[in-house]
Motif scaffolding. Structure first.
Motif, PDB file in Angstrom:
ATOM      1  N   SER A 137       0.841  -1.190   0.000  1.00 42.43           N
ATOM      2  CA  SER A 137       0.000   0.000   0.000  1.00 42.43           C
ATOM      3  C   SER A 137       0.879   1.244   0.000  1.00 42.43           C
ATOM      4  O   SER A 137       2.021   1.209   0.452  1.00 42.43           O
ATOM      5  CB  SER A 137      -0.905   0.000   1.230  1.00 42.43           C
ATOM      6  OG  SER A 137      -0.126  -0.056   2.414  1.00 42.43           O
ATOM      7  N   PRO A 138       0.382   2.356  -0.502  1.00 40.66           N
ATOM      8  CA  PRO A 138       1.174   3.591  -0.503  1.00 40.66           C
ATOM      9  C   PRO A 138       1.428   4.061   0.920  1.00 40.66           C
ATOM     10  O   PRO A 138       0.728   3.654   1.850  1.00 40.66           O
ATOM     11  CB  PRO A 138       0.291   4.573  -1.273  1.00 40.66           C
ATOM     12  CG  PRO A 138      -1.092   4.026  -1.130  1.00 40.66           C
ATOM     13  CD  PRO A 138      -0.943   2.537  -1.096  1.00 40.66           C
ATOM     14  N   PRO A 139       2.438   4.911   1.120  1.00 42.67           N
ATOM     15  CA  PRO A 139       2.732   5.413   2.458  1.00 42.67           C
ATOM     16  C   PRO A 139       1.509   6.055   3.086  1.00 42.67           C
ATOM     17  O   PRO A 139       0.745   6.761   2.421  1.00 42.67           O
ATOM     18  CB  PRO A 139       3.856   6.436   2.218  1.00 42.67           C
ATOM     19  CG  PRO A 139       4.462   6.038   0.920  1.00 42.67           C
ATOM     20  CD  PRO A 139       3.353   5.456   0.105  1.00 42.67           C
ATOM     21  N   TRP A 214      18.575  -1.193  12.287  1.00 38.33           N
ATOM     22  CA  TRP A 214      18.466   0.031  13.093  1.00 38.33           C
ATOM     23  C   TRP A 214      18.657   1.313  12.274  1.00 38.33           C
ATOM     24  O   TRP A 214      18.546   2.409  12.800  1.00 38.33           O
ATOM     25  CB  TRP A 214      19.472   0.004  14.240  1.00 38.33           C
ATOM     26  CG  TRP A 214      20.886  -0.188  13.787  1.00 38.33           C
ATOM     27  CD1 TRP A 214      21.771   0.776  13.402  1.00 38.33           C
ATOM     28  CD2 TRP A 214      21.572  -1.431  13.666  1.00 38.33           C
ATOM     29  NE1 TRP A 214      22.963   0.215  13.040  1.00 38.33           N
ATOM     30  CE2 TRP A 214      22.879  -1.142  13.197  1.00 38.33           C
ATOM     31  CE3 TRP A 214      21.228  -2.762  13.911  1.00 38.33           C
ATOM     32  CZ2 TRP A 214      23.820  -2.132  12.971  1.00 38.33           C
ATOM     33  CZ3 TRP A 214      22.165  -3.749  13.687  1.00 38.33           C
ATOM     34  CH2 TRP A 214      23.441  -3.432  13.223  1.00 38.33           C
ATOM     35  N   SER A 215      18.953   1.187  10.997  1.00 34.50           N
ATOM     36  CA  SER A 215      19.091   2.381  10.172  1.00 34.50           C
ATOM     37  C   SER A 215      17.720   3.023   9.959  1.00 34.50           C
ATOM     38  O   SER A 215      16.687   2.357   9.952  1.00 34.50           O
ATOM     39  CB  SER A 215      19.720   2.035   8.820  1.00 34.50           C
ATOM     40  OG  SER A 215      18.844   1.222   8.059  1.00 34.50           O
ATOM     41  N   LEU A 216      17.714   4.330   9.759  1.00 34.70           N
ATOM     42  CA  LEU A 216      16.452   5.064   9.660  1.00 34.70           C
ATOM     43  C   LEU A 216      15.646   4.657   8.431  1.00 34.70           C
ATOM     44  O   LEU A 216      14.425   4.769   8.429  1.00 34.70           O
ATOM     45  CB  LEU A 216      16.733   6.573   9.626  1.00 34.70           C
ATOM     46  CG  LEU A 216      17.351   7.169  10.895  1.00 34.70           C
ATOM     47  CD1 LEU A 216      17.600   8.657  10.706  1.00 34.70           C
ATOM     48  CD2 LEU A 216      16.439   6.933  12.104  1.00 34.70           C
ATOM     49  N   LEU A 223       8.492   0.188   9.990  1.00 33.36           N
ATOM     50  CA  LEU A 223       7.406  -0.489  10.679  1.00 33.36           C
ATOM     51  C   LEU A 223       7.257   0.039  12.103  1.00 33.36           C
ATOM     52  O   LEU A 223       6.134   0.193  12.602  1.00 33.36           O
ATOM     53  CB  LEU A 223       7.647  -2.000  10.695  1.00 33.36           C
ATOM     54  CG  LEU A 223       7.503  -2.711   9.347  1.00 33.36           C
ATOM     55  CD1 LEU A 223       7.956  -4.156   9.454  1.00 33.36           C
ATOM     56  CD2 LEU A 223       6.058  -2.641   8.856  1.00 33.36           C
ATOM     57  N   ASN A 224       8.381   0.305  12.754  1.00 34.66           N
ATOM     58  CA  ASN A 224       8.312   0.917  14.086  1.00 34.66           C
ATOM     59  C   ASN A 224       7.602   2.262  14.024  1.00 34.66           C
ATOM     60  O   ASN A 224       6.778   2.591  14.889  1.00 34.66           O
ATOM     61  CB  ASN A 224       9.722   1.106  14.652  1.00 34.66           C
ATOM     62  CG  ASN A 224      10.309  -0.172  15.207  1.00 34.66           C
ATOM     63  OD1 ASN A 224       9.565  -1.094  15.557  1.00 34.66           O
ATOM     64  ND2 ASN A 224      11.619  -0.239  15.280  1.00 34.66           N
ATOM     65  N   HIS A 225       7.923   3.036  13.001  1.00 37.00           N
ATOM     66  CA  HIS A 225       7.288   4.343  12.844  1.00 37.00           C
ATOM     67  C   HIS A 225       5.785   4.196  12.632  1.00 37.00           C
ATOM     68  O   HIS A 225       4.987   4.965  13.204  1.00 37.00           O
ATOM     69  CB  HIS A 225       7.923   5.082  11.661  1.00 37.00           C
ATOM     70  CG  HIS A 225       7.276   6.395  11.350  1.00 37.00           C
ATOM     71  ND1 HIS A 225       7.466   7.519  12.125  1.00 37.00           N
ATOM     72  CD2 HIS A 225       6.414   6.758  10.352  1.00 37.00           C
ATOM     73  CE1 HIS A 225       6.767   8.520  11.626  1.00 37.00           C
ATOM     74  NE2 HIS A 225       6.122   8.080  10.554  1.00 37.00           N
ATOM     75  N   ARG A 226       5.388   3.217  11.834  1.00 38.94           N
ATOM     76  CA  ARG A 226       3.959   2.998  11.581  1.00 38.94           C
ATOM     77  C   ARG A 226       3.229   2.660  12.872  1.00 38.94           C
ATOM     78  O   ARG A 226       2.133   3.189  13.138  1.00 38.94           O
ATOM     79  CB  ARG A 226       3.786   1.860  10.567  1.00 38.94           C
ATOM     80  CG  ARG A 226       4.289   2.170   9.195  1.00 38.94           C
ATOM     81  CD  ARG A 226       3.234   2.885   8.364  1.00 38.94           C
ATOM     82  NE  ARG A 226       2.266   1.931   7.851  1.00 38.94           N
ATOM     83  CZ  ARG A 226       0.992   1.862   8.208  1.00 38.94           C
ATOM     84  NH1 ARG A 226       0.525   2.689   9.108  1.00 38.94           N
ATOM     85  NH2 ARG A 226       0.170   0.980   7.686  1.00 38.94           N
ATOM     86  N   ARG A 227       3.816   1.809  13.686  1.00 42.04           N
ATOM     87  CA  ARG A 227       3.168   1.446  14.946  1.00 42.04           C
ATOM     88  C   ARG A 227       3.115   2.626  15.902  1.00 42.04           C
ATOM     89  O   ARG A 227       2.116   2.842  16.600  1.00 42.04           O
ATOM     90  CB  ARG A 227       3.903   0.282  15.611  1.00 42.04           C
ATOM     91  CG  ARG A 227       3.704  -1.060  14.948  1.00 42.04           C
ATOM     92  CD  ARG A 227       4.094  -2.169  15.907  1.00 42.04           C
ATOM     93  NE  ARG A 227       5.307  -1.828  16.639  1.00 42.04           N
ATOM     94  CZ  ARG A 227       6.535  -2.107  16.247  1.00 42.04           C
ATOM     95  NH1 ARG A 227       6.706  -2.712  15.084  1.00 42.04           N
ATOM     96  NH2 ARG A 227       7.582  -1.776  16.967  1.00 42.04           N
ATOM     97  N   GLU A 231      -0.106   4.439  17.624  1.00 41.94           N
ATOM     98  CA  GLU A 231      -0.264   4.615  19.072  1.00 41.94           C
ATOM     99  C   GLU A 231      -0.584   6.049  19.431  1.00 41.94           C
ATOM    100  O   GLU A 231      -1.378   6.313  20.347  1.00 41.94           O
ATOM    101  CB  GLU A 231       1.017   4.138  19.769  1.00 41.94           C
ATOM    102  CG  GLU A 231       0.877   3.905  21.269  1.00 41.94           C
ATOM    103  CD  GLU A 231       1.116   5.159  22.069  1.00 41.94           C
ATOM    104  OE1 GLU A 231       0.622   5.254  23.198  1.00 41.94           O
ATOM    105  OE2 GLU A 231       1.805   6.057  21.550  1.00 41.94           O
ATOM    106  N   THR A 232       0.015   6.999  18.725  1.00 40.44           N
ATOM    107  CA  THR A 232      -0.256   8.406  19.032  1.00 40.44           C
ATOM    108  C   THR A 232      -1.682   8.803  18.675  1.00 40.44           C
ATOM    109  O   THR A 232      -2.210   9.767  19.243  1.00 40.44           O
ATOM    110  CB  THR A 232       0.722   9.329  18.277  1.00 40.44           C
ATOM    111  OG1 THR A 232       0.551   9.153  16.862  1.00 40.44           O
ATOM    112  CG2 THR A 232       2.159   9.031  18.667  1.00 40.44           C
ATOM    113  N   GLN A 233      -2.321   8.083  17.746  1.00 39.63           N
ATOM    114  CA  GLN A 233      -3.683   8.403  17.335  1.00 39.63           C
ATOM    115  C   GLN A 233      -4.731   7.661  18.152  1.00 39.63           C
ATOM    116  O   GLN A 233      -5.929   7.925  18.016  1.00 39.63           O
ATOM    117  CB  GLN A 233      -3.867   8.060  15.847  1.00 39.63           C
ATOM    118  CG  GLN A 233      -2.943   8.824  14.910  1.00 39.63           C
ATOM    119  CD  GLN A 233      -3.120  10.328  15.015  1.00 39.63           C
ATOM    120  OE1 GLN A 233      -4.241  10.821  15.070  1.00 39.63           O
ATOM    121  NE2 GLN A 233      -2.008  11.054  15.054  1.00 39.63           N
TER     122      GLN A 233
END
Length: 515
Positions: A137-139, A214-216, A223-227, A231-233
């Motif tokens: 899926s797109p970003p 561990w690279s950005l 995937l960490n960013h997506r999760r 969580e913030t929402q």
């Protein structure tokens, strides 16, 4: 459910046939006089002849999409995973064609509830059953989705005896932005599809293994960013500390079962995602074996900490739900529990007897759930057989020749090396669409891999004595507490600590953490 009968009464025949061929796998009716098998065969053939023809011709009626979803579930129920895969793919392409057709003609299609449910049903089926074949899926953006999320049951009333909790210090979530518990569960299912695709890529694409996780720019970090964004929402109203799940009675859970079923699924998804993505097998065996790729010790420490912490929560939540004597039917929960159980399989070799017993307890919970789930979804039986094969293959080699073999190494006093069969782990983490029933029961054993579990790692928290005022928000709103050093541990002593010794700091099975 309140409109199902009226909807079917006015539905075209092929949709009614698709519905009946699925329902008769779960239930019967005196109308058929014990001839449900013959009726199901008739409905199946009639529905397929009409639906497949319309799908191939590119007729993007909502009823055709609904029928394809129902027939896919029928195939899964009958153990026909290859047919289900093709059926889901057909529905996905037809839905994409439908959207493209409306976009190209500038038609303003009303996104009613039926269309929305159809869209998300297809996305869910792809993410759960065919993530390896799904088109990425797109970003994700912060704008509203093209199709609105289906409505959710409201949050159950607060308990009169529950004490109010303070809001997060930096929380800016507007309660009016609550999309409902179903929406947040769907978001996690989509993220799981991306995670499953990532695991499949690691297994099949050797070049991907050269990526430093561990690279950005790595898939792991994305995937960490997506999760984290999810969580913030997530509104505070759905957090464990606010819904008081463990303080409810069975009658209260049953009265609002529609909400609680979605809630427990979302919580299991959330913790299982983190645990599986940080699986020791992935980071200590697969990625660690890459030539020319150095690994950060701190990163490895964090992955094991996350795997330990969140796998513990998966089984706590499942056990808490089972205490209400209400069944779970979601096949994705079964798959995630099976995959997370492979983490507990590793932890059962901890030197600390209590930690090993706790991990074995998790395996018992997993086996019990998978045994019951396999009666509803037969494809889950393969997960159960794989887990049994993994347990049967358990072997321990240790640097201490006098080790006791009782309980598969629970009394180890020196460093431990676990010998594993990677194919069994992959069968749980990245199962084949058409799995074979033979799991190493004949012929020579598959080549094993070896995993050292003596590397030093910090456990993320001590739950017996939480810091005063530390009411931090856990991932997915369930866990709590911040990462901190264990009491009475000084920097110069860290080299003397083993992974197994640190496991011993995990508390009892009660929900006692500050939430």
């Amino acid at each position: 459910m309140d409109t199902l009968q009226s909807d079917l009464a006015k539905a075209p025949n092929f949709l009614l046939w698709s519905f009946l061929t699925l329902i008769l796998l779960f239930s019967g009716h005196e109308f058929y006089h014990d001839r449900e098998i013959e009726a199901r065969k008739f409905y199946s053939q009639s529905a397929e002849q009409a639906v497949v023809k319309m799908a191939i011709e590119g007729i993007p009626q909502v009823e055709v999409l609904q029928s394809l979803c129902l027939l896919a579930l029928r195939d899964i129920k009958e153990g026909k995973q290859a047919q289900a895969c093709m059926r889901i793919g057909m529905a996905s392409r037809l839905q994409a064609f439908r959207t493209l057709q409306h976009n190209n003609t500038n038609q303003s299609e009303t996104r009613d509830l039926t269309i929305s449910r159809c869209h998300w049903s297809i996305r869910i089926l792809e993410s759960i059953f065919t993530p390896q074949l799904s088109i990425p899926s797109p970003p994700q953006t912060q704008i509203s989705p093209e199709y609105p999320y289906p409505p959710s049951a409201p949050v159950p009333p607060s308990l009169p005896s529950a004490s109010p909790t303070q809001a997060d210090l930096f929380d800016t979530t507007d309660p009016t932005n609550d999309h409902g518990i179903v929406a947040y569960g769907i978001q996690l299912i989509i993220i799981w599809g991306e995670t499953a695709s990532y695991l499949h890529s690691i297994r099949t694409n050797p070049n991907l293994n050269e990526e430093t996780p561990w690279s950005l720019r790595s898939t792991y970090s994305k995937l960490n960013h997506r999760r984290n964004e999810h969580e913030t929402q997530l509104p505070e109203s759905h957090l464990l500390r606010n819904v008081a799940f463990t303080k409810r009675t069975r009658a209260e859970i049953f009265t609002h079962q529609e909400y609680w079923t979605s809630w427990i699924s979302m919580q299991v998804f959330c913790h299982a995602l983190v645990a599986i993505q940080n699986h020791p097998f992935i980071h200590l065996v697969i990625l660690r074996g890459n030539r020319g790729v150095s690994q950060s010790r701190l990163f490895l420490q964090q992955t094991v900490d996350h795997a330990l912490f969140h796998s513990e929560w998966v089984f706590r939540l499942v056990q808490a739900w089972e205490n209400f004597e209400l069944p779970l039917h979601d096949p994705l929960i079964a798959h995630l529990v099976a995959a997370t159980a492979s983490i507990s399989w590793i932890f059962q070799f901890a030197r600390d007897r209590g930690i090993g017993e706790k991990a074995r307890g998790h395996l018992v919970v997993a086996e019990r759930l998978l045994t019951r789930m396999s009666t509803v979804w037969p494809h889950i039986s393969h997960r159960l057989k794989t887990l049994h094969a993994l347990q049967a293959s358990a072997s321990v080699a240790t640097t201490n020749p006098s080790i006791s073999s009782e309980h598969q190494g629970a009394t180890i006093t020196r460093g431990t090396t676990i010998t594993i069969q990677p194919s069994l782990f992959w069968d749980l983490l990245d199962p084949k669409i058409c799995p074979t029933e033979t799991l190493g029961s004949s012929g020579p054993a598959a080549p094993g891999a070896r995993m050292r579990v003596t590397t030093q790692f910090m456990h993320p928290l001590s739950e017996d004595e939480p810091s005063v005022g530390q009411e931090q928000r856990g991932v997915g709103g369930v866990g709590g507490g911040g990462e901190r050093f264990m009491p009475d541990v000084h920097a110069h002593e860290l080299e003397q600590l083993s992974l197994d010794e640190l496991f011993g700091q995990l508390g009892d099975d009660e929900f006692t953490w500050v939430l």
